[in-house]
Write an enzyme that holds these catalytic residues in place. Structure first.
Site, mmCIF file in Angstrom:
data_model
loop_
_atom_site.group_PDB
_atom_site.id
_atom_site.type_symbol
_atom_site.label_atom_id
_atom_site.label_comp_id
_atom_site.label_asym_id
_atom_site.label_seq_id
_atom_site.Cartn_x
_atom_site.Cartn_y
_atom_site.Cartn_z
ATOM 1 N N ARG A 243 53.247 43.513 56.089
ATOM 2 C CA ARG A 243 54.186 42.847 56.987
ATOM 3 C C ARG A 243 53.467 42.435 58.256
ATOM 4 N NH1 ARG A 243 58.230 46.772 59.227
ATOM 5 N NH2 ARG A 243 57.083 46.516 61.173
ATOM 6 N N HIS A 247 59.542 44.689 62.419
ATOM 7 C CA HIS A 247 60.651 44.975 61.503
ATOM 8 C C HIS A 247 61.749 43.936 61.672
ATOM 9 C CE1 HIS A 247 64.590 47.048 60.689
ATOM 10 N NE2 HIS A 247 63.999 47.128 59.523
ATOM 11 N N TYR A 256 53.774 41.623 67.390
ATOM 12 C CA TYR A 256 53.495 40.210 67.585
ATOM 13 C C TYR A 256 52.389 40.032 68.617
ATOM 14 C CZ TYR A 256 56.913 37.766 64.818
ATOM 15 O OH TYR A 256 57.617 37.242 63.772
#
Length: 256
Positions: A243, A247, A256
């Protein structure tokens, strides 16, 4: 000539899959930007998991039923769900199929056999098993795909679903999109064994695949889908990806 046609068809299949991944990544970035501008309330990014989802989609037939989780944008795009449907849901506007009754990123598309998404993780799995039982009872040529994240493998619903699916030899494929994080908890902190190995406890087939390779994922999922469609029962597939974002846009933003 037949071999040339087959090669061309395969090439077109892969190009279309790659296009779906690019479109999904682009849409992800656009929606995140809109959320930062205050135009969208909430979003769960799927960046990094596109190959897993497209590889899985390529293995399915049109009539198959999908109980997805909230990151499966690439999966929906590849199966033909219009971008408008996804954007309308995130915005919660008058065209939203859920009529604003769902959280953003909790998609549904009944026309394309996508069921409505539930927020609590793994709660889609027992529902998917129920659908698979119905498919077996009605003797239709369908299978059910249930997708979920790695954190779901430590929930009661996961264990109940696995057990029932195996006991009744149901036509279902469980796809764990292992992106390395259960919200912000690393996978090794929430389970002591590899997820695909948990299939052994229930007497079903388990397999692990590189979820960043959509062609390899397609092949592995193709075997699992054929296994289910042929009456040979369920398979647990663990597709390992990563990922890239948080979340959600409302938490874990340091990623980020």
């Amino acid at each position: 000539m037949v071999e040339e046609l087959n090669e061309q068809a395969q090439r077109e299949k892969y190009v279309r899959g790659f296009g779906a991944m690019v479109l999904s990544r682009t849409l992800d970035k656009k929606i995140i930007t809109a959320q930062r501008q205050g135009r969208v309330g909430f979003y769960t990014p799927s960046m990094g998991q596109e190959a897993t989802q497209v590889g899985a989609s390529m293995a399915l037939s049109k009539q198959d039923i999908i109980y997805e989780y909230y990151r499966d944008v690439a999966l929906m795009i590849h199966r033909g769900v219009p971008i408008d449907v996804l954007v309308d849901q995130v915005l919660g506007n008058s065209s939203d199929l859920s009529k604003g009754r769902q959280m953003p990123s909790h998609f549904m598309a009944k026309k394309y056999n996508f069921m409505s998404i539930q927020s609590p993780v793994a709660t889609n799995l027992p529902l998917a098993v129920g659908a698979a039982y119905s498919v077996k009872y009605r003797e239709t040529d369908q299978i059910v795909l249930a997708t979920f994240g790695d954190g779901s493998s430590s929930t009661p619903d996961f264990h109940a679903a696995m057990n029932l699916a195996a006991v009744f030899n149901l036509p279902i494929v469980f796809l764990c999109e292992n992106n390395g994080w259960a919200i912000s908890l690393p996978v090794e902190k929430q389970t002591k064994t590899e997820i695909w190995k948990k299939a052994d406890a229930y007497g079903m087939r388990g397999v692990k695949v590189d979820g960043n390779d959509f062609i390899e994922t397609f092949k592995v999922m193709g075997e699992a889908v054929q296994n289910a469609r042929s009456g040979n029962g369920p398979t647990l597939v663990e597709a390992v990806s990563y990922r890239m974002g948080p979340h959600s846009t409302s938490d874990d933003t340091t990623k980020y």
